[in-house]
Scaffold this active site. Structure first.
Site, PDB file in Angstrom:
ATOM      1  N   ASP A   1       0.906  -1.275  -0.122  1.00  0.00           N
ATOM      2  CA  ASP A   1      -0.107   0.295  -0.236  1.00  0.00           C
ATOM      3  C   ASP A   1       0.724   1.129  -0.651  1.00  0.00           C
ATOM      4  O   ASP A   1       2.591   1.502   0.195  1.00  0.00           O
ATOM      5  CB  ASP A   1      -0.784   0.371   1.255  1.00  0.00           C
ATOM      6  CG  ASP A   1      -0.433  -0.414   2.817  1.00  0.00           C
ATOM      7  OD1 ASP A   1       1.279  -0.048   2.567  1.00  0.00           O
ATOM      8  OD2 ASP A   1      -0.625  -0.769   3.399  1.00  0.00           O
TER       9      ASP A   1
ATOM     10  N   HIS B   1      -6.988  -5.612  10.076  1.00  0.00           N
ATOM     11  CA  HIS B   1      -7.151  -5.291   8.653  1.00  0.00           C
ATOM     12  C   HIS B   1      -6.008  -5.919   8.021  1.00  0.00           C
ATOM     13  O   HIS B   1      -5.129  -5.474   8.946  1.00  0.00           O
ATOM     14  CB  HIS B   1      -7.555  -3.446   8.142  1.00  0.00           C
ATOM     15  CG  HIS B   1      -6.307  -2.738   8.711  1.00  0.00           C
ATOM     16  ND1 HIS B   1      -6.582  -2.164   9.946  1.00  0.00           N
ATOM     17  CD2 HIS B   1      -5.311  -2.480   8.191  1.00  0.00           C
ATOM     18  CE1 HIS B   1      -5.113  -1.348  10.203  1.00  0.00           C
ATOM     19  NE2 HIS B   1      -4.093  -1.671   9.248  1.00  0.00           N
TER      20      HIS B   1
ATOM     21  N   ASP C   1      -7.987  -3.716  14.608  1.00  0.00           N
ATOM     22  CA  ASP C   1      -8.864  -4.445  13.725  1.00  0.00           C
ATOM     23  C   ASP C   1      -8.951  -5.519  12.529  1.00  0.00           C
ATOM     24  O   ASP C   1     -10.375  -5.429  12.174  1.00  0.00           O
ATOM     25  CB  ASP C   1      -9.914  -2.956  13.356  1.00  0.00           C
ATOM     26  CG  ASP C   1      -9.178  -2.855  12.741  1.00  0.00           C
ATOM     27  OD1 ASP C   1      -7.831  -2.996  11.908  1.00  0.00           O
ATOM     28  OD2 ASP C   1      -9.482  -1.737  11.525  1.00  0.00           O
TER      29      ASP C   1
ATOM     30  N   GLU D   1      -9.971  -1.894   5.452  1.00  0.00           N
ATOM     31  CA  GLU D   1      -9.849  -1.510   6.676  1.00  0.00           C
ATOM     32  C   GLU D   1     -11.171  -3.150   6.118  1.00  0.00           C
ATOM     33  O   GLU D   1     -12.521  -4.143   5.646  1.00  0.00           O
ATOM     34  CB  GLU D   1     -10.897  -0.729   6.488  1.00  0.00           C
ATOM     35  CG  GLU D   1      -9.651   0.201   6.131  1.00  0.00           C
ATOM     36  CD  GLU D   1      -8.783   0.870   7.453  1.00  0.00           C
ATOM     37  OE1 GLU D   1      -8.408  -0.470   8.273  1.00  0.00           O
ATOM     38  OE2 GLU D   1      -8.100   1.774   7.454  1.00  0.00           O
TER      39      GLU D   1
END
Length: 276
Positions: A72, A143, A141, A148
């Protein structure tokens, strides 16, 4: 699926680096046969990168015939900004090894046409023959990359709006000033990583223990995108003791009982030195 549990962060990082080293050397890369490696950023892989640099400097490992694809990059952050992933990869890894810069692929978050940039990235991966080993990390979380919670589990490389949890977590890199934190990023998709022939996910620290629990002990769920890798034929989760705090005792006991098998993957550590 394999779960490799080491006592602490340093040992987990070393195990992961040894695994990458052995996979590259066993592949026997050459001018007409490149090993293709997917790479993450963030704090978790830093220890792994340091060990890989050490193996390279010792003459045990070369990246001359390795192609890399990063997961990313932020949108709108100048390439030379200290917090861009271009800067991260160059400062923490690439400038210390013998990789050809033309073989190190990172998404351009300042491209005129962001979707075209994403499509071109997918095409480059395909032209390289796909990813042999994709290394990833996760957020608290669950991801992976910037996929996400709620992301499609068959998603491809695309533009994503970052969740507030991610923005808050990244604020520490921008002097704690939320207004400086990018709110969008280009990211490979879950499907992009799933297409790799092998996936290794690094998970360390008690703050990621619940995410590891969701990743391996509950079902596949797009609210915890890392759980998708339960369905990959060759996934290795490498974690430290702290990351297992939310797992069932019998789960930890089962996988620790397999460590003698897992350690054969990294011991002996292969070398590119003549005669090894």
């Amino acid at each position: 699926m394999r779960l490799v549990i080491l006592d602490n962060y340093d040992l987990a990082s070393e195990w992961a680096a040894k695994y990458i080293c052995n996979r590259i050397i066993q592949f026997r890369p050459g001018q007409d046969r490149y090993f293709t490696l997917g790479l993450p950023t963030g704090s978790t892989p830093l220890g792994c990168y340091k060990k890989l640099i050490e193996y390279h400097k010792n003459g045990d490992l070369s990246f001359k015939y390795v192609k890399t694809f990063n997961m990313d990059e932020y949108v709108g952050l100048p390439r030379n900004h200290p917090e861009s992933y271009h800067s991260y990869m160059w400062n923490n890894f690439f400038k210390h090894i013998d990789i050809d810069p033309n073989n190190a692929h990172i998404l351009d978050g300042n491209a005129t046409d962001l979707q075209a940039e994403c499509d071109a990235f997918e095409k480059k991966i395909k032209e390289a023959g796909g990813i042999d080993l994709f290394v990833g990390g996760i957020g608290p979380d669950g991801h992976i990359a910037f996929n996400e919670p709620g992301s499609s589990l068959v998603s491809r490389t695309r533009l994503k709006t970052l969740a507030m949890d991610t923005i808050l977590a990244n604020a520490k890199y921008f002097d704690g000033d939320l207004s400086k934190v990018p709110t969008m990023a280009l990211t490979v998709g879950v499907g992009t990583v799933m297409d790799a022939r092998e996936v290794m996910i690094l998970i360390t620290g008690a703050h990621k223990a619940f995410a590891l629990y969701k990743a391996i002990e509950e079902g596949v769920n797009h609210m915890w995108t890392v759980s998708a890798f339960q369905q990959h034929p060759r996934t290795i989760f490498v974690c430290d003791e702290d990351a297992t705090l939310e797992l069932r005792v019998k789960t930890v006991k089962y996988f620790k009982g397999l460590m003698h098998v897992h350690n054969k993957l990294v011991d002996p550590l292969y070398s590119m030195k003549e005669g090894n």
